[in-house]
Design an enzyme around this catalytic site. Sequence first.
Site, mmCIF file in Angstrom:
data_model
loop_
_atom_site.group_PDB
_atom_site.id
_atom_site.type_symbol
_atom_site.label_atom_id
_atom_site.label_comp_id
_atom_site.label_asym_id
_atom_site.label_seq_id
_atom_site.Cartn_x
_atom_site.Cartn_y
_atom_site.Cartn_z
ATOM 1 N N CYS A 27 0.822 -1.211 0.000
ATOM 2 C CA CYS A 27 0.000 0.000 0.000
ATOM 3 C C CYS A 27 0.858 1.265 0.000
ATOM 4 O O CYS A 27 2.038 1.241 0.359
ATOM 5 C CB CYS A 27 -0.958 -0.006 1.177
ATOM 6 S SG CYS A 27 -0.157 0.280 2.747
ATOM 7 N N CYS B 55 0.741 3.835 1.990
ATOM 8 C CA CYS B 55 1.224 4.313 3.286
ATOM 9 C C CYS B 55 2.444 3.517 3.747
ATOM 10 O O CYS B 55 3.242 4.023 4.539
ATOM 11 C CB CYS B 55 0.119 4.338 4.333
ATOM 12 S SG CYS B 55 -0.564 2.773 4.828
#
Length: 136
Positions: free
Chosen positions: A46, A48
């Site tokens: 992902c 993040c």
Amino acid sequence: MYPAELVKPMREDLTKVGFEELYTAADVDAALAKEGTTLVVVNSVCGCAAANARPGARLSLQNEKTPDHIVTVFAGVDREAVEKAREYMIPFPPSSPSMALFKDGELVHMLERHHIEGRPAELIAENLIDAYNEFC
């Protein structure tokens, strides 16, 4: 499962600074049976993880006190290792990315995805450094 060529650079983001990759439940058990402190990073594909978690983990290692051992498992790839690592992280629910600091096999500090997502890498590093200064 993600293709190996997709996750290779994401793995290297941590291994190039000394993180040991764990692939099996036995690897996780062995890592957390070691004396001292161990940082476990649950890596992820992902955004993040790329923008916040991995850079924060790397930055945290610039502190005077650091964990004795630094290891990583990859969510969506190293299923067996991730499941075993998450067993050690109970009572926290599974999340990725996440980071857990253990001392002599006991969980002493946890950063869940909601502590990582949307926060700058420097803030994540500061959080980890505070834990290192207390437990390492």
